[in-house]
Write an enzyme that holds these catalytic residues in place. Structure first.
Site, PDB file in Angstrom:
ATOM      1  N   TYR A 147       0.814  -1.213   0.000  1.00  7.52           N
ATOM      2  CA  TYR A 147       0.000   0.000   0.000  1.00  7.52           C
ATOM      3  C   TYR A 147       0.849   1.266   0.000  1.00  7.52           C
ATOM      4  CZ  TYR A 147      -4.039  -2.964   1.053  1.00  7.52           C
ATOM      5  OH  TYR A 147      -5.013  -3.914   1.000  1.00  7.52           O
ATOM      6  N   LYS A 198       3.455 -15.495   1.919  1.00 12.91           N
ATOM      7  CA  LYS A 198       3.366 -16.268   0.679  1.00 12.91           C
ATOM      8  C   LYS A 198       4.805 -16.599   0.271  1.00 12.91           C
ATOM      9  CE  LYS A 198       0.833 -17.850  -2.762  1.00 12.91           C
ATOM     10  NZ  LYS A 198       0.048 -19.084  -2.591  1.00 12.91           N
ATOM     11  N   ASP A 258     -10.827  -8.843   7.365  1.00 13.54           N
ATOM     12  CA  ASP A 258     -12.233  -8.708   6.965  1.00 13.54           C
ATOM     13  C   ASP A 258     -12.916 -10.075   6.931  1.00 13.54           C
ATOM     14  OD1 ASP A 258     -12.115  -5.972   6.721  1.00 13.54           O
ATOM     15  OD2 ASP A 258     -13.194  -5.944   4.810  1.00 13.54           O
TER      16      ASP A 258
END
Ligand code: NAD
Length: 370
Positions: A147, A198, A258
């Site tokens: 981000y 990952k 979320d």
């Protein structure tokens, strides 16, 4: 309970947009009541963020607001965003104010606890037997990763084709500090951390895993495991009770928190805390909900539970935080629900009345127990 503290805490209150002012008003009533009960002096300082700040200052986060929050012991925020702001440039969007606040306060660890309260078991979209023992904490790195990484943007290739790029980047020190935060939080809980990455594909994840593993021996009592993010997404809905603390980067944390939030039934129930080097911020997980704004319909419990986190993390008053959580549970056990929490035989109330129910329960819980 220790009831004789004589400290003063300065709290900046940023109600924001939509339902933000409604839920914050209720949260502040609980904040003031519990502060009084624990002899904590409060100095509340109100300011604007988001669209409210665009209207007042011309920008979604004014410099003077950032100065003010940096001098605070804690910040209570409602929510930002709304349809009227959607046509604006990104820099004038309410969400840009939130990103600037996170960066400006260096809020590097976002904590989202997800616990299923027994009276709300049926509100979860998953079967009660799957979610009933869920009690986990997602620790998301909040000011690094994809981000914020550079280079970013849109450009043309030599062949004239348009392309866009973002960069996922973490430095060792960014990973170290959030890993230490997750391990120390686990020490207060069930002493288990799962680090999510990952590492089978991404270099940045390989470094993430190496650094978390290197920091682990500083916390020998904590058990550490690693999961790939795709597997973690699956495990969260297959067997959420296996998790205690999950620590992960900004992008994976955004998505997983979320997903975890849904387990609790309504987004109106989920609090958060963001901790950093320049103070700490407490806000409900939900947005400004323009569809129900100004109608006294919003569930204030996420904000009230964020106030509980403020007592715990900003003021070091665990007992005060526990008192608020106990009062929320008691209000739900009495059958009180806002309209987002559908339940048979519920006693439906609005935002203000739900606040009254919680305050009433706080009054009933005596200092040495219910
Ligand atoms: P939202 O969380 O505002 O609303 C999603 C749905 O949940 C809506 O149906 C809403 O009515 C309901 N809801 C949300 N909070 C509730 C509450 N406390 N009680 C009862 N129902 C509640 O998400 P959205 O609709 O995607 O976004 C609306 C605006 O909020 C957008 O501008 C978005 O950018 C912004 N947003 C802000 C934040 C933040 O301030 N941290 C977070 C998410 C979204």
């Amino acid at each position: 309970m220790s009831e004789n503290r004589n400290e003063e805490f300065r709290v900046t209150v940023l109600p924001g947009d939509g339902i933000g002012p409604e839920v914050v008003e209720t949260g502040v009533r609980v904040l003031e009541e519990v502060a009084q009960r624990f002899s904590v002096a409060l100095c509340l300082d109100y300011d604007d963020i988001g669209w409210a700040a665009v209207k007042r200052y011309g920008v979604p986060l004014a410099d003077e607001t950032l100065d003010r929050v940096r001098k605070s012991d804690a910040v209570l925020l409602g929510a930002v965003g709304g349809a009227e702001a959607e046509s604006k440039d990104f820099a004038l969007r309410p969400e840009a104010g939130l990103l600037a606040l996170r960066k400006g306060m260096d809020l590097y660890a976002n904590l989202r606890p997800v616990r299923i309260l027994a009276p709300l078991l049926d509100a979860s979209p998953l079967k009660p037997e799957i979610v009933k023992d869920t009690d986990l904490l997602v620790v998301r790195e909040l000011v690094g990763g994809i981000y914020f990484g550079e280079p970013r943007g849109r450009e043309r290739t030599e062949q004239g084709e348009e392309r866009a790029l973002n960069t996922m980047v973490y430095t060792v020190s960014q990973i170290e500090r959030v890993a230490r935060m997750a391990f120390s939080l686990a020490m207060e809980r069930r002493k288990r951390v799962v680090s999510v990455d990952k590492a089978n594909v991404l270099d940045v994840s390989l470094l993430w895993r190496e650094v978390v593993t290197r920091i682990h021996p500083e916390f020998p009592e904590v058990e550490l495991g690693h999961l790939y993010v795709d597997n973690c997404a699956m495990q969260l809905i297959r067997a959420p009770e296996q998790f205690d603390v999950i620590v992960t980067g900004n992008l994976f944390g955004d998505i997983l928190s979320d997903e975890a939030a849904v387990l609790a039934g309504s987004i109106g129930m989920l609090p958060s805390a963001s901790l950093g080097t320049q103070g700490s911020l407490y806000e409900p997980v939900h947005g400004s909900a323009p569809d129900i704004a100004g109608q006294d319909k919003a569930n204030p419990l996420a904000t009230i539970l964020s106030v509980a986190m403020m007592f715990r993390y900003a003021f070091g008053l665990k007992e005060a935080g526990a008192l608020i959580e106990q009062a929320v549970l008691a209000a739900l056990e009495q059958g009180f629900r806002t309209s987002d929490l559908r339940a048979e035989g519920a006693r439906f109330v609005g935002t203000k009345a739900m606040g009254d129910c919680v305050l009433d329960q706080i009054g009933r819980i005596r200092p040495d127990g219910p």
